[in-house]
Write an enzyme that holds these catalytic residues in place. Structure first.
Site, PDB file in Angstrom:
ATOM      1  N   ASP A   9      47.433  30.040  32.842  1.00 56.50           N
ATOM      2  CA  ASP A   9      46.191  31.095  33.736  1.00 56.50           C
ATOM      3  C   ASP A   9      45.076  29.832  33.098  1.00 56.50           C
ATOM      4  OD1 ASP A   9      43.858  31.955  34.411  1.00 56.50           O
ATOM      5  OD2 ASP A   9      43.810  33.142  32.136  1.00 56.50           O
ATOM      6  N   ASP A  11      41.194  30.252  32.968  1.00 55.12           N
ATOM      7  CA  ASP A  11      39.986  30.614  31.823  1.00 55.12           C
ATOM      8  C   ASP A  11      40.519  31.782  31.093  1.00 55.12           C
ATOM      9  OD1 ASP A  11      38.239  28.870  34.200  1.00 55.12           O
ATOM     10  OD2 ASP A  11      38.478  30.522  35.655  1.00 55.12           O
ATOM     11  N   GLY A  44      43.833  32.055  39.741  1.00 53.47           N
ATOM     12  CA  GLY A  44      42.976  32.704  41.160  1.00 53.47           C
ATOM     13  C   GLY A  44      42.331  32.135  42.065  1.00 53.47           C
ATOM     14  N   LYS A 196      49.885  36.847  40.882  1.00 53.82           N
ATOM     15  CA  LYS A 196      50.828  35.979  40.354  1.00 53.82           C
ATOM     16  C   LYS A 196      52.321  35.758  39.901  1.00 53.82           C
ATOM     17  CE  LYS A 196      46.713  34.374  37.889  1.00 53.82           C
ATOM     18  NZ  LYS A 196      45.828  34.370  36.604  1.00 53.82           N
ATOM     19  N   ASP A 219      46.171  35.757  29.617  1.00 58.82           N
ATOM     20  CA  ASP A 219      44.780  36.270  28.448  1.00 58.82           C
ATOM     21  C   ASP A 219      44.498  38.029  29.042  1.00 58.82           C
ATOM     22  OD1 ASP A 219      43.135  34.490  30.409  1.00 58.82           O
ATOM     23  OD2 ASP A 219      41.421  35.463  29.221  1.00 58.82           O
ATOM     24  N   ASN A 222      44.797  39.957  35.420  1.00 56.01           N
ATOM     25  CA  ASN A 222      44.975  39.448  36.360  1.00 56.01           C
ATOM     26  C   ASN A 222      46.306  38.423  36.139  1.00 56.01           C
ATOM     27  OD1 ASN A 222      42.657  37.597  35.093  1.00 56.01           O
ATOM     28  ND2 ASN A 222      43.473  36.332  37.483  1.00 56.01           N
TER      29      ASN A 222
END
Length: 269
Positions: A9, A11, A44, A196, A219, A222
């Site tokens: 991921d 962010d 995303g 994902k 984290d 999503n």
């Protein structure tokens, strides 16, 4: 089995709170790539919002891959070829746009080319998203969206307004779409087949990998589906408590180069 694919991921995971890739993370990614491990950004964001990071990390070679739009698209980073593409129909757009108006929320739809909103007073979080992912924003009426290939729709607003609206969402929305809250002010809606987790699974199958040979690092909520899809789920120290319950490993925080720690501790060790 050794780990041969790591989905990461962005962010709160790859980037520190300054939205930077630390030297430690950069070095660990290069070491992993040299060892033949596929490092796959899973985000995303659309491809335009990932391209600078792929360039910085040197993940644009042949058979490098990226997962964008929370799994709605899987692309070859060198050629731009779509390996997986799960989009929304025009009727999907109309239904969700009407629902957002009933709920009093700002909303925008995202294609490969840009961000489209039917809100004359464009919401500040739409502007924030455009800045974050380096994409233009267009005002278009619902009638003008008929020929757009929409990959993702986002309801965006102040956290307290969004949370109140989420409590009112009809159950049919969850039945027909993948719905994830990726940030306190973002609710993302995609094709039901898109996640994902599905994207990581499809990519692993293409590469002939077993689940035990895959890792995901995340984290936020999503990231749940990809953490559940891999054999080695890793959650950041700064990750939400719910995710830590399903983690095989807890790594350091994003400000402590947690991605680098995870790669060196459980992939390259």
């Amino acid at each position: 089995m050794s780990i041969k694919l790591v989905a990461v991921d962005i962010d709160g995971t790859l980037l520190n709170h300054k939205r930077e890739i630390t030297p430690e993370v950069y070095s660990a990614v290069q070491e992993a790539k040299k060892a033949g491990v596929k490092i796959v950004i899973a985000t995303g964001r659309p491809i335009a919002g990932v391209a600078p990071l792929l360039e910085e990390l040197k993940l644009q070679d042949k058979e490098d891959y990226v997962i964008t739009f929370n799994g709605a698209l899987v692309q070859d980073t060198a050629t731009g070829e779509d390996l997986v593409k799960e989009v929304l129909s025009y009727n999907d757009y109309l239904n969700i746009e009407l629902l957002s108006r009933k709920l009093g929320l700002h909303m925008h739809a995202i294609t490969k080319e840009g961000i489209y909103t039917a809100n004359r007073n464009i919401g500040k979080y739409t502007i924030h998203e455009a800045s974050l992912v380096n994409m233009p924003v267009y005002y278009r009426t619902p009638e003008e969206m008929v020929n757009k290939e929409i990959v993702k729709i986002m309801m965006v607003d102040e956290p307290e307004l969004l949370d109140a609206a989420i409590a009112k969402l009809p159950s049919e929305l969850y039945e027909h779409y993948t719905v994830v809250k990726s940030r306190p002010f973002y609710l993302e809606i995609m094709n039901k087949k898109a996640s994902k987790g599905t994207a990581v699974t499809h990519l692993a199958e293409k590469l002939g990998l077993h689940p035990e040979e895959t890792m995901a690092i995340g984290d936020e909520e999503n990231d749940r589906t990809m953490l559940e899809a891999v054999g080695n789920p890793v959650v950041m120290e700064n990750g939400i408590p719910q995710l830590k319950k399903i983690a095989k490993y807890i790594t350091k925080s994003n400000d402590e180069s947690g991605v680098a720690y995870a790669i060196r501790e459980w992939v390259l060790d």
